[in-house]
Design an enzyme around this catalytic site. Sequence first.
Site, PDB file in Angstrom:
ATOM      1  N   ALA A 122      10.817   1.029   1.812  1.00  0.00           N
ATOM      2  CA  ALA A 122      10.730   2.214   2.668  1.00  0.00           C
ATOM      3  C   ALA A 122       9.375   2.248   3.378  1.00  0.00           C
ATOM      4  O   ALA A 122       9.268   2.669   4.537  1.00  0.00           O
ATOM      5  CB  ALA A 122      10.945   3.473   1.838  1.00  0.00           C
ATOM      6  N   ASP A 169       1.126  -6.568   7.724  1.00  0.00           N
ATOM      7  CA  ASP A 169       2.381  -7.033   7.125  1.00  0.00           C
ATOM      8  C   ASP A 169       3.345  -5.871   6.875  1.00  0.00           C
ATOM      9  O   ASP A 169       4.353  -6.022   6.191  1.00  0.00           O
ATOM     10  CB  ASP A 169       2.142  -7.845   5.837  1.00  0.00           C
ATOM     11  CG  ASP A 169       1.473  -7.048   4.750  1.00  0.00           C
ATOM     12  OD1 ASP A 169       1.060  -5.894   4.992  1.00  0.00           O
ATOM     13  OD2 ASP A 169       1.367  -7.577   3.623  1.00  0.00           O
ATOM     14  N   GLY A 221       1.557  -0.358  -9.590  1.00  0.00           N
ATOM     15  CA  GLY A 221       1.080  -1.714  -9.828  1.00  0.00           C
ATOM     16  C   GLY A 221      -0.252  -1.970  -9.140  1.00  0.00           C
ATOM     17  O   GLY A 221      -0.838  -3.030  -9.290  1.00  0.00           O
ATOM     18  N   THR A 222      -0.736  -1.009  -8.379  1.00  0.00           N
ATOM     19  CA  THR A 222      -1.965  -1.236  -7.613  1.00  0.00           C
ATOM     20  C   THR A 222      -3.057  -0.208  -7.876  1.00  0.00           C
ATOM     21  O   THR A 222      -4.197  -0.415  -7.484  1.00  0.00           O
ATOM     22  CB  THR A 222      -1.678  -1.198  -6.094  1.00  0.00           C
ATOM     23  OG1 THR A 222      -1.226   0.120  -5.766  1.00  0.00           O
ATOM     24  CG2 THR A 222      -0.627  -2.201  -5.683  1.00  0.00           C
ATOM     25  N   ARG A 240       3.585   7.129 -10.466  1.00  0.00           N
ATOM     26  CA  ARG A 240       4.171   7.736  -9.269  1.00  0.00           C
ATOM     27  C   ARG A 240       5.490   8.418  -9.604  1.00  0.00           C
ATOM     28  O   ARG A 240       6.329   7.864 -10.327  1.00  0.00           O
ATOM     29  CB  ARG A 240       4.402   6.693  -8.196  1.00  0.00           C
ATOM     30  CG  ARG A 240       3.110   6.010  -7.758  1.00  0.00           C
ATOM     31  CD  ARG A 240       3.248   5.335  -6.411  1.00  0.00           C
ATOM     32  NE  ARG A 240       2.212   4.330  -6.208  1.00  0.00           N
ATOM     33  CZ  ARG A 240       0.949   4.590  -5.864  1.00  0.00           C
ATOM     34  NH1 ARG A 240       0.567   5.851  -5.680  1.00  0.00           N
ATOM     35  NH2 ARG A 240       0.064   3.622  -5.709  1.00  0.00           N
ATOM     36  N   SER A 277      -5.397  -5.057   2.637  1.00  0.00           N
ATOM     37  CA  SER A 277      -4.287  -4.372   3.301  1.00  0.00           C
ATOM     38  C   SER A 277      -4.632  -2.936   3.738  1.00  0.00           C
ATOM     39  O   SER A 277      -5.572  -2.737   4.493  1.00  0.00           O
ATOM     40  CB  SER A 277      -3.101  -4.419   2.349  1.00  0.00           C
ATOM     41  OG  SER A 277      -1.954  -3.915   2.931  1.00  0.00           O
ATOM     42  N   ASP A 337      -3.551  -5.259   7.333  1.00  0.00           N
ATOM     43  CA  ASP A 337      -3.421  -6.712   7.483  1.00  0.00           C
ATOM     44  C   ASP A 337      -2.127  -7.082   8.207  1.00  0.00           C
ATOM     45  O   ASP A 337      -1.695  -8.238   8.188  1.00  0.00           O
ATOM     46  CB  ASP A 337      -3.536  -7.441   6.139  1.00  0.00           C
ATOM     47  CG  ASP A 337      -2.451  -7.057   5.158  1.00  0.00           C
ATOM     48  OD1 ASP A 337      -1.831  -5.995   5.339  1.00  0.00           O
ATOM     49  OD2 ASP A 337      -2.218  -7.810   4.199  1.00  0.00           O
ATOM     50  N   ARG A 397       7.465   5.757 -12.225  1.00  0.00           N
ATOM     51  CA  ARG A 397       7.041   4.388 -12.534  1.00  0.00           C
ATOM     52  C   ARG A 397       5.521   4.273 -12.492  1.00  0.00           C
ATOM     53  O   ARG A 397       4.862   4.983 -11.723  1.00  0.00           O
ATOM     54  CB  ARG A 397       7.665   3.379 -11.558  1.00  0.00           C
ATOM     55  CG  ARG A 397       7.345   3.640 -10.104  1.00  0.00           C
ATOM     56  CD  ARG A 397       7.902   2.553  -9.203  1.00  0.00           C
ATOM     57  NE  ARG A 397       7.062   1.366  -9.215  1.00  0.00           N
ATOM     58  CZ  ARG A 397       5.963   1.208  -8.472  1.00  0.00           C
ATOM     59  NH1 ARG A 397       5.537   2.165  -7.660  1.00  0.00           N
ATOM     60  NH2 ARG A 397       5.271   0.096  -8.539  1.00  0.00           N
TER      61      ARG A 397
HETATM   62  C1  16G Z   1       1.870  -3.704  -3.156  1.00  0.00           C
HETATM   63  C2  16G Z   1       3.069  -4.450  -2.678  1.00  0.00           C
HETATM   64  C3  16G Z   1       4.026  -3.537  -1.944  1.00  0.00           C
HETATM   65  C4  16G Z   1       4.377  -2.352  -2.798  1.00  0.00           C
HETATM   66  C5  16G Z   1       3.138  -1.664  -3.310  1.00  0.00           C
HETATM   67  C6  16G Z   1       3.500  -0.626  -4.342  1.00  0.00           C
HETATM   68  C7  16G Z   1       3.141  -6.723  -1.842  1.00  0.00           C
HETATM   69  C8  16G Z   1       2.618  -7.689  -0.825  1.00  0.00           C
HETATM   70  N1  16G Z   1       2.665  -5.503  -1.755  1.00  0.00           N
HETATM   71  O1  16G Z   1       1.092  -3.264  -2.097  1.00  0.00           O
HETATM   72  O2  16G Z   1       5.178  -4.263  -1.643  1.00  0.00           O
HETATM   73  O3  16G Z   1       5.147  -1.425  -2.071  1.00  0.00           O
HETATM   74  O4  16G Z   1       2.314  -2.622  -3.946  1.00  0.00           O
HETATM   75  O5  16G Z   1       2.329  -0.067  -4.859  1.00  0.00           O
HETATM   76  O6  16G Z   1       3.955  -7.061  -2.697  1.00  0.00           O
HETATM   77  P1  16G Z   1       2.336   0.750  -6.189  1.00  0.00           P
HETATM   78  O7  16G Z   1       2.809  -0.153  -7.299  1.00  0.00           O
HETATM   79  O8  16G Z   1       0.940   1.212  -6.340  1.00  0.00           O
HETATM   80  O9  16G Z   1       3.287   1.904  -5.997  1.00  0.00           O
HETATM   81 ZN    ZN Z   2      -0.483  -5.016   4.061  1.00  0.00          ZN
END
Ligand code: 16G
Ligand code: ZN
Length: 540
Positions: free
Chosen positions: A384, A289, A511-512, A517, A66, A287, A508
């Site tokens: 957002a 989306d 998740g990535t 944050r 992405s 990507d 929070r």
């Molecule tokens: C991922 C999620 C997106 C979310 C982001 C938050 C999908 C396909 N993508 O990219 O929706 O806004 O994580 O990231 O679900 P964070 O947890 O690092 O803030």
């Molecule tokens: Zn994407």
Amino acid sequence: AVLLNAIADGANEYPKPEQVTYTYGTAGFRTLAIKLPSVLFRVALLAVLRSKRLEGATIGVMVTASHNPEPDNGVKLVDPSGEMLDPNWEHHATALANCPTTESLISTFTTLVSHLRVDLHQPASIVYARDTRPSGPDLIHALEAGFKAFGASVKVVDVGVTTTPVLHHVVKATNDKSGAYGKPTVEGYMEKMSSAFKTLVGNKGPLAPLYVDCANGVGANALTELTKYLGDIITIHPINTATSTPGALNSQCGADFVKTRQALPPSVQSAGYLSKPGTRGCSYDGDADRIVYYYLHENKGTFRLLDGDKVAVMVAMFFGDLIAKAKLEGDSKVKVGVVQTAYANGSSTKYLTSRNIPVTCVSTGVKHLHHAAQRYDIGVYFEANGHGTVLFSPRALQTLQEAKPTSPDSANAIKHLLAFSDLINQAVGDALSDMLLVEAVLAHRGWGASDWDAGYEDLPNRLVKVEVPDRSIFVATDAERKLVHPAGLQEEIEKAMAKVEMGRSFVRPSGTEDCVRVYAEAKSQVDVETLAKIVVDLVE
Ligand code: 16G
Ligand code: ZN
């Protein structure tokens, strides 16, 4: 035994690197591409198991990272309905990815087969695709090696280099044996969207030109394809389309850049594409989306962002009006609802609720929004950051299809609602389909960018990334709006919020990424900075 031997042979070609722990998170597996070959091989095994478990239903595999930098890559699975992988299976993916040796992989695989009651004699069917990242071809090889271990019992279709939403469409359409959802191909998708768009705005064109920042990613290819089908209804100017220039992907452009910096991509700024007052621009992510819109203020020339919240509000209000025009009476009345996350600007939520549009708040991540939106007749969901789409429930579709129009106006409204349901990707948010949705709504309203923007004014806000030694100690609840852990922190945050006018803040764990944050908003910019600083200090 033949199968296990074949899997073992393949697995030996793609050993798991030591000292790496993988997690199937919100966006599947995502990390540096060089760490991923073993993961791709193992994801193939799980995709086959899932397809066999579902009696040969087609499963999708998308290779993309992405909006992440070019050296990263990732992989996620798509369920037969076109939605994200069933969350109950996420930890099976994690388990397979983390087996340290071929031996342990085989034993975990065997356990999964019996535990999940997979009949290995069932057929399996998989479709897969990748974005434009240079690491893509090698990772696809690793994936294919996983399929090959099963021999001829697995039917695979390589969709090639395409966007995430196109792959979701292909999966959903392949599994819809009635054929009603459209042809399971890229062309089928483009055809479906463009013909719905023509139904909606064919007599209103040509629409004002639109500049599209493709983030130098795969959205550029899809957009080129789409414009072939659109004819001259709208002039689209694709920019940042350098998909084969090393290092260009998502660099200084794209939806994530624009949303975080709240500024034009430098390439768009310097070329002056938007200098003619009222000219609209939008940015996709890597990507395609996600999408955000923007324009320059007519007098001041300042940057004005039209993000996912602005799209949700405009679209929900528009569908509300269209339903009223359709004059669907009584029990069969179709209702619109909106799903947001805690990141939605407070002004957008207030705008909707004060107009009696129900709003649900859920945790971050498309799957949460998608499921909540399914509970409405017409569920509008947008983060957002620009992820989102609009879902029409089966009941709403049936009501519309069977509705008896009481006037030419109501007949038109019904026809348009049905065309919107074809225009909008029902599997997952798509930058291209969302773009056409926005353009169609603007055309129907007779609005330019500033009319759209006029609905409400965003509260000043700030998003800060904080590196902490251990983000797992931060536990959020109430759709991530409150912390239950570390003890006492939430009370402190609330005290800080109370100190500024219209103050709101939450914390929070990401998740990535390995960080926490902090979000803050308040009536004035000064207050936001104060609030954000206090909360960041509390977290640190
Ligand atoms: C991922 C999620 C997106 C979310 C982001 C938050 C999908 C396909 N993508 O990219 O929706 O806004 O994580 O990231 O679900 P964070 O947890 O690092 O803030
Ligand atoms: Zn994407």
